[in-house]
Design an enzyme around this catalytic site. Structure first.
Site, PDB file in Angstrom:
ATOM      1  N   VAL A   1       0.843  -1.191   0.000  1.00  0.00           N
ATOM      2  CA  VAL A   1       0.000   0.000   0.000  1.00  0.00           C
ATOM      3  C   VAL A   1       0.875   1.237   0.000  1.00  0.00           C
ATOM      4  O   VAL A   1       1.867   1.301   0.741  1.00  0.00           O
ATOM      5  CB  VAL A   1      -0.920   0.026   1.246  1.00  0.00           C
ATOM      6  CG1 VAL A   1      -1.723   1.324   1.298  1.00  0.00           C
ATOM      7  CG2 VAL A   1      -1.859  -1.172   1.257  1.00  0.00           C
ATOM      8  N   LYS A   2       0.513   2.200  -0.836  1.00  0.00           N
ATOM      9  CA  LYS A   2       1.189   3.497  -0.808  1.00  0.00           C
ATOM     10  C   LYS A   2       0.253   4.522  -0.212  1.00  0.00           C
ATOM     11  O   LYS A   2      -0.908   4.639  -0.635  1.00  0.00           O
ATOM     12  CB  LYS A   2       1.635   3.929  -2.210  1.00  0.00           C
ATOM     13  CG  LYS A   2       2.475   5.201  -2.192  1.00  0.00           C
ATOM     14  CD  LYS A   2       3.213   5.435  -3.500  1.00  0.00           C
ATOM     15  CE  LYS A   2       2.345   6.105  -4.523  1.00  0.00           C
ATOM     16  NZ  LYS A   2       3.125   6.596  -5.690  1.00  0.00           N
ATOM     17  N   THR A   3       0.740   5.274   0.766  1.00  0.00           N
ATOM     18  CA  THR A   3      -0.086   6.276   1.427  1.00  0.00           C
ATOM     19  C   THR A   3       0.808   7.396   1.922  1.00  0.00           C
ATOM     20  O   THR A   3       1.984   7.469   1.564  1.00  0.00           O
ATOM     21  CB  THR A   3      -0.903   5.643   2.570  1.00  0.00           C
ATOM     22  OG1 THR A   3      -1.869   6.588   3.043  1.00  0.00           O
ATOM     23  CG2 THR A   3      -0.018   5.226   3.729  1.00  0.00           C
TER      24      THR A   3
ATOM     25  N   ASP B   1       8.412   6.697  -1.596  1.00  0.00           N
ATOM     26  CA  ASP B   1       8.249   7.090  -2.988  1.00  0.00           C
ATOM     27  C   ASP B   1       8.225   8.611  -3.006  1.00  0.00           C
ATOM     28  O   ASP B   1       7.176   9.218  -2.816  1.00  0.00           O
ATOM     29  CB  ASP B   1       6.962   6.507  -3.565  1.00  0.00           C
ATOM     30  CG  ASP B   1       6.788   6.835  -5.038  1.00  0.00           C
ATOM     31  OD1 ASP B   1       7.582   7.645  -5.551  1.00  0.00           O
ATOM     32  OD2 ASP B   1       5.878   6.288  -5.670  1.00  0.00           O
TER      33      ASP B   1
END
Length: 295
Positions: free
Chosen positions: A204-206, A252
């Site tokens: 998951v990217k958050t 990221d």
């Protein structure tokens, strides 16, 4: 539907207790997956550190030409060996990224309206699984809008992508997008990351937030923190350090790399936080020293 009346809110996240079911595998929540999935995840997450430096340059799919990304064909070759994962659209990857690069590939498969449209939440799955296989993608990335008008559509996009990718042992990256009616609070990110993981996303990217260690503890798969808007380099490195200290397994830092005056040095400084346990102070000293050596 579950009865929400009288539902107790959990507060004991056991943030100091390691995740229980990864086994001997270095990626959180992936201990029970098959060999193919683990191979892709090992391409993304360094087996020694367990972490990853991603570089997203997929902004053009809704923003067009972005400052710093005007010439991907010139930028990507400079940065490729300084990051672990390249995240882009199939058009950008095929035209601007050399297939000889050894980076893992995160393929953006969802798409929607341009930034001209105020509501970006109504996306579709724009890339089929066969093309993801042809591109040898290590994961497929889907934007997920929790708390927005397009919430149900984006959860449907995520679920369909996971179902297709699972058939071929390709991980799915769920990218949390903040809905217009939701604030960037720990409560929101606990909700959004947990929903995405429970749907079956493998990572998951958050965004980073207060009490981030609780967000991480409640999410059964690795979290990669998005850099968001461009920050001064020292502030960006502090956020990077706090993210890793809070339990993130990757960063990221797209705009905080490609909009930096010294993108390569910035990428290297972030990598030292992610893989070499540098503090933010040590990473900033490395960054400034590297710039001075160029002069």
């Amino acid at each position: 539907m579950a009865d929400l009346e009288g539902l107790k809110v959990e507060h004991d996240y056991h943030v100091d207790t390691p995740f229980a079911t990864s086994g001997k595998f270095h990626v959180k929540g992936a201990g029970n997956l098959d060999w193919g999935m683990k191979k892709h995840l090992s391409n993304i997450f360094n087996p020694r550190s367990g972490n990853s430096v991603m570089f997203a340059f997929d902004h053009g799919y809704f923003m067009g030409s972005v400052s710093g990304l005007e010439r991907l064909d010139l930028l990507i070759p400079k940065l490729a060996k300084h990051v672990d994962v390249l995240m882009g659209t199939r058009g950008a990857l095929r035209t601007c990224v050399s297939p000889s690069f050894k980076n893992a590939i995160a393929l953006r498969v969802s798409s929607g309206s341009s930034m001209i449209n105020e509501d970006l939440s109504h996306e579709v799955v724009a890339v089929d699984i066969e093309d993801a296989i042809r591109m040898n993608a290590d994961c497929v990335a889907v934007q997920t809008f929790i708390g927005a008008d397009g919430q149900l559509e984006s959860i449907d996009n995520l679920s369909k992508t996971i179902n297709a990718a699972m058939r071929y042992s390709i991980p799915t990256l769920g990218v949390v997008a903040v809905g217009k009616n939701m604030e960037r609070t720990p409560k929101y990110f606990k909700l959004a990351t947990r929903i995405v993981a429970e749907m079956g996303a493998n990572l998951v990217k958050t965004y980073y937030c207060e009490n981030f260690d609780e967000v991480v503890a409640a999410c059964p798969v690795p979290i990669v923190v998005a850099g968001g808007k461009k920050l001064p380099e020292k502030e960006a490195l502090t956020m990077a350090y706090q993210s890793i200290q809070g339990g993130a397994h990757g960063l990221d830092m797209g705009r905080n790399i490609f909009q930096s005056q010294h993108p390569i040095e910035m990428a290297d400084a972030i990598s030292r936080i992610v893989h070499s346990r540098y503090t933010d102070k040590e990473a900033f000293e490395f960054y400034t020293d590297a710039i001075n050596q160029k002069k």
